[in-house]
Write an enzyme that holds these catalytic residues in place. Structure first.
Site, PDB file in Angstrom:
ATOM      1  N   VAL A 608       0.862  -1.192   0.000  1.00 15.22           N
ATOM      2  CA  VAL A 608       0.000   0.000   0.000  1.00 15.22           C
ATOM      3  C   VAL A 608       0.895   1.238   0.000  1.00 15.22           C
ATOM      4  O   VAL A 608       1.700   1.440   0.900  1.00 15.22           O
ATOM      5  CB  VAL A 608      -0.913   0.034   1.245  1.00 15.22           C
ATOM      6  CG1 VAL A 608      -1.820   1.272   1.202  1.00 15.22           C
ATOM      7  CG2 VAL A 608      -1.748  -1.237   1.345  1.00 15.22           C
ATOM      8  N   ALA A 610       3.387   2.105  -2.100  1.00 21.08           N
ATOM      9  CA  ALA A 610       4.776   1.947  -2.558  1.00 21.08           C
ATOM     10  C   ALA A 610       5.753   2.240  -1.427  1.00 21.08           C
ATOM     11  O   ALA A 610       5.792   1.509  -0.434  1.00 21.08           O
ATOM     12  CB  ALA A 610       5.040   2.831  -3.780  1.00 21.08           C
ATOM     13  N   GLU A 666       0.454  -1.908 -13.291  1.00 23.87           N
ATOM     14  CA  GLU A 666       0.934  -3.275 -13.398  1.00 23.87           C
ATOM     15  C   GLU A 666       1.136  -3.587 -14.887  1.00 23.87           C
ATOM     16  O   GLU A 666       0.613  -2.869 -15.763  1.00 23.87           O
ATOM     17  CB  GLU A 666      -0.107  -4.238 -12.797  1.00 23.87           C
ATOM     18  CG  GLU A 666      -0.411  -4.010 -11.335  1.00 23.87           C
ATOM     19  CD  GLU A 666       0.716  -4.469 -10.416  1.00 23.87           C
ATOM     20  OE1 GLU A 666       1.656  -5.124 -10.901  1.00 23.87           O
ATOM     21  OE2 GLU A 666       0.665  -4.151  -9.217  1.00 23.87           O
ATOM     22  N   LYS A 681      -5.677  -3.182  -1.621  1.00 24.10           N
ATOM     23  CA  LYS A 681      -4.981  -2.277  -0.706  1.00 24.10           C
ATOM     24  C   LYS A 681      -5.848  -1.901   0.494  1.00 24.10           C
ATOM     25  O   LYS A 681      -5.386  -1.904   1.633  1.00 24.10           O
ATOM     26  CB  LYS A 681      -4.535  -1.022  -1.466  1.00 24.10           C
ATOM     27  CG  LYS A 681      -3.430  -1.293  -2.474  1.00 24.10           C
ATOM     28  CD  LYS A 681      -3.085  -0.044  -3.278  1.00 24.10           C
ATOM     29  CE  LYS A 681      -1.967  -0.333  -4.284  1.00 24.10           C
ATOM     30  NZ  LYS A 681      -1.617   0.846  -5.095  1.00 24.10           N
ATOM     31  N   GLY A 796       5.498   3.808  -9.037  1.00 26.85           N
ATOM     32  CA  GLY A 796       6.782   3.963  -9.719  1.00 26.85           C
ATOM     33  C   GLY A 796       7.813   2.972  -9.209  1.00 26.85           C
ATOM     34  O   GLY A 796       7.820   2.606  -8.028  1.00 26.85           O
TER      35      GLY A 796
END
Length: 814
Positions: A608, A610, A666, A681, A796
């Site tokens: 959750v 990144a 993705e 998430k 990212g």
């Protein structure tokens, strides 16, 4: 006077013997006794030849030929051709006698202990004679001494007991009259008072040197081997091991008894009473300091001086209610083992007297079980004592140090270190001197245990983490690069030594137990073996490294299904793959339970947000007693990127394509746009808040047309986006007309969760969320009106990789 002893590797060949000669020539003493072992490997060959001969296998002849060739070629390399005749004649004569003995064993089909001693003695007899002649040839004032004329023992073959009174007298008389500066004699060999050849046990060359040193009150006993002293651990198993500069007799005895092979355990006994120092040195690096063994001078108060082990052990246990309070049980138990020459190296007994357990060589375990059951046959038949229990494939690992008794908590530190690395302890013993703490473990865990303990006690708190990385695409490759860049910083500032041992993509995998070079990992992986998830796990398990961490950078359900295997073997798991934590609640809870049970962290911060510390913050809120009332969040960096860049001047298709190409989605962008990724998430956040929730309990208000949701490949999905472009433009126009922005929002409150596209008005915390940023609002009992807000880049490869990296560092700091 000095006594110098050189082991088998030091005299393995002509090159090494020349090094020995240089050491002797520059030893700086007016009288020197040089004790040598057989040429490296010869003792084993002699034993092999004797065994084959007694088995009436003609293979003994080829082994004898190898022995013969080794000695004759050594003579020819060392001795000038003009002087070879005499030496070769003597060597060949001795070899002929050896061959005759082997032929005799072959003809009668057996070998007695006396004959075995006579055969094996030829190794030292030949090496000492050849070396003495080479010393003379080289200009040293040297004489050969037959050890059997000086070292006298009883008639017990294969490990005879020394008659010290007679031996001391022989040594003193001989060397008082010796004219030569250097005397060369063979170690290991001796003779009984009747003149029969005997031996002092494997490693007995050290013992010979110590006997002579004590008899002559030598200034020092120098033992030369192939390592620079006694080490803090076996350097072949622990690369960080270092030589111990100074150690006491008692510490050295403990270390040598428990497997430090540079010193034969009985060696210390003769010199201890005389206070003669022992210096362990390296033949191949004679200028190295080595290890000095003397009376205890551990001024710096160091606690653990060394960690060692002895392998090929077995546990023999006797237990039963009939043992409690009955005198003489232990006496009978040990007596029967002693009568059959079975040496006990480890003892432990519960205070209840219900059981007694001893460690013996695994080679003796079958015999031991048989004789113990026979000795206690009556008690076993009456059910008072159970039949003897045998456990094999074990090893004893030990901490050694004179000052251990002055420090609290060493046992706890030792056992907790082993426990953290899933090393099961079968039995524990500590002597009254508190100089040694021993534990019996599985033999397969020895390398891991030695390295873990060495790291704990000797490596200045530098912790080694061994990573096994599955998935080296966008996120994985960034992660490996971040490790490469930060490795030196982590070692210097955080005392973490991070090594990548295994890597895999969907096609190939590669392992290097010394650590994969992160500047060349792509080439190594390209030439690696075929990828296989089961074999990858088996390889990790087989390596059995301490502080092992499995890192999953994939989105694969197959990889996620392997987590339980890793955690159940005390291998930590770090993942950005959301599938495991958003799977059935029972599976999620099982992974959490395994992590606790096997002390293997299971971290998934990047599931959750990144690299944002969302899950970690939530954990701390819950742990501190707070309770989550409501969660509102924009949790999809990809969807936020899409709706922040989509307008009436662009097409929805083009923006989604851009998000995919820049790594915000993705590989299958439908996972993001369908809302399933956001559902996972918010599900994870709800579960981490302490709620039981399944993915099907979450309401998904999808904005995608049914046709788009039903596509099964990326081409069809993107084609459907073009088809429904007008619908997407209508959503944008409607929000713009209301002065709002489109945001994909997740919410959890009162046990209910939902996700969907919402029009966010000006002034809302979500309105100005830019780019691919995520934002989470935690409303809790402590933050009921003004929520705790976490905001930042939520998608990212770089930020996701940094989040994985942060989880690795968290494990390193556990």
């Amino acid at each position: 006077m000095k006594v110098l002893k050189f082991g088998g590797t030091s005299v393995a060949n002509a090159t090494n013997i020349n090094l020995v000669k240089e050491i002797v020539a520059h030893s700086g003493s007016n009288k020197i006794v040089v004790v040598v072992s057989a040429l490296g490997g010869i003792t084993d060959l002699l034993l092999d030849a004797a065994h084959l001969a007694s088995s009436q296998s003609e293979g003994y002849q080829s082994v004898f030929k190898e022995i013969e060739d080794r000695h004759l070629s050594t003579v020819k390399e060392l001795i000038n051709i003009n002087s070879q005749s005499k030496v070769l004649s003597k060597v060949k004569s001795e070899l002929n006698s050896l061959e005759t003995l082997l032929e005799g064993a072959f003809l009668i089909g057996e070998i007695t202990p006396r004959l075995s001693d006579k055969i094996v003695s030829y190794g030292e007899l030949l090496s000492s004679y050849i070396i003495s002649e080479y010393f003379v040839e080289s200009g040293l004032d040297c004489a050969y001494v037959d050890s059997r004329t000086l070292i006298k023992t009883d008639d017990h073959n294969e490990k005879a007991s020394v008659n010290f009174k007679l031996t001391n007298q022989n040594c003193q008389e001989h060397f008082a009259e010796a004219k030569s500066t250097v005397s060369v004699m063979g170690g290991f060999i001796a003779s009984s008072e009747k003149g029969n050849s005997t031996t002092l046990g494997r490693g007995g060359s050290d013992y010979t040197a110590a006997i002579v040193a004590a008899a002559l009150d030598a200034a020092v006993l120098e033992i030369y081997t192939d390592v620079s002293g006694m080490y803090t651990a076996n350097p072949k198993l622990v690369k960080q091991a270092k030589a111990i500069p100074h150690i006491s007799y008692e510490e050295a005895m403990e270390l040598s008894h428990f497997g430090a092979k540079v010193l034969y355990p009985p060696t210390i006994q003769p010199v201890l009473s005389k206070g003669i120092s022992i210096h362990i040195k390296n033949t191949f690096e004679p200028n190295n300091a080595g290890t000095l063994i003397t009376k205890n001078k551990n001024e710096k108060g160091k606690t653990v001086r060394g960690i060692t082990h002895v392998g090929n052990m077995a546990l023999l246990s006797l237990e039963g209610p009939g043992m409690v309070g009955i005198p003489g049980i232990s006496k009978r138990f040990f007596e029967v083992l002693s009568q059959h020459d079975i040496s006990v190296v480890f003892i432990t007994q519960a205070s209840s007297e219900h059981s007694i357990c001893v460690g013996i060589s695994a080679n003796d375990i079958e015999k031991a079980v048989e004789i113990v059951n026979e000795a206690f046959e009556v008690e076993i038949e009456r059910g008072k004592i159970k039949p003897a229990i045998a456990e094999t494939e074990l090893a004893i690992i030990a901490l050694v140090g004179d000052n251990m008794k002055k420090h609290q908590g060493l046992s706890g530190k030792m056992f907790s270190t082993l426990g953290r690395n899933n090393v099961n302890i079968r039995a524990i013993a500590q002597g009254a001197s508190e100089r040694n703490i021993s534990a019996v473990i599985n033999e397969g865990d020895v390398k891991k245990a030695l390295n873990a303990l060495h790291e704990e006690f000797f490596e200045e708190n530098v912790k080694q983490l061994n990573l096994f990385v599955m998935g080296v695409g966008n996120v994985g490759s960034k992660f490996l690069e971040q490790i490469r860049q930060q490795r030196s910083y982590l070692k210097e500032k955080l005392k973490l030594n991070i090594r990548v041992i295994g890597i895999s993509n969907s096609r190939t995998m590669h392992f290097d137990e010394n650590g994969i070079s992160l500047s060349d990992w792509q080439n190594k992986l390209n030439s690696g073996e075929k990828a296989n998830k089961s074999k990858f796990y088996e390889h990790v398990q087989k390596l059995n490294f301490r502080n092992s961490i499995f890192v999953d950078n994939t989105a694969s359900s197959e990889v996620a299904s392997t987590y339980s295997s890793y955690l159940g073997n005390s291998i930590s798991v770090v993942t950005c793959n959301k599938i495991a934590c958003s799977s059935e609640f029972d599976n999620y809870q099982n992974l959490k339970d395994l992590a606790r049970e096997y002390n293997a962290p299971f971290l998934f911060e990047t599931n959750v947000g990144a690299g944002l510390p969302i899950i970690d913050t939530l954990k701390h809120l819950i742990a501190s007693g707070d309770k989550v009332l409501k969660i509102q969040a924009v949790l999809s960096g990809s969807l936020n990127f899409v709706f922040n860049n989509f307008n009436d001047q662009t097409t929805f298709h083009d923006i989604v394509k851009q998000a995919q190409e820049e790594g915000y989605t993705e590989p299958d962008p439908k996972i993001d746009l369908s809302g399933i990724d956001v559902m996972r998430k918010i599900l994870i956040l709800a579960r981490e808040s302490g709620n039981r929730l399944e993915i099907d309990d979450i309401k998904n208000n999808s904005f995608l047309p049914e046709e788009s949701l039903n596509t099964d490949n990326n081409d069809d999905f993107f084609a459907s986006l073009k088809k429904y472009e007008s619908s997407f433009q209508e959503m944008f126009a409607k929000a713009s007309a209301a002065s709002s922005k489109l945001k994909y929002v997740a919410q959890y409150e009162n046990g209910q969760a939902s996700v969907g596209l919402q029009e966010i008005p000006k002034g809302h915390d979500f309105y100005n969320l830019e780019g691919s940023d995520n934002i989470v609002l935690f409303y809790t009992e402590r933050y009921p009106n003004q929520p705790m807000i976490i905001k930042g880049a939520g998608a990212g490869a770089d930020v996701t990789a940094s989040g994985i990296f942060a989880d690795i560092i968290r494990i390193g700091n556990f």
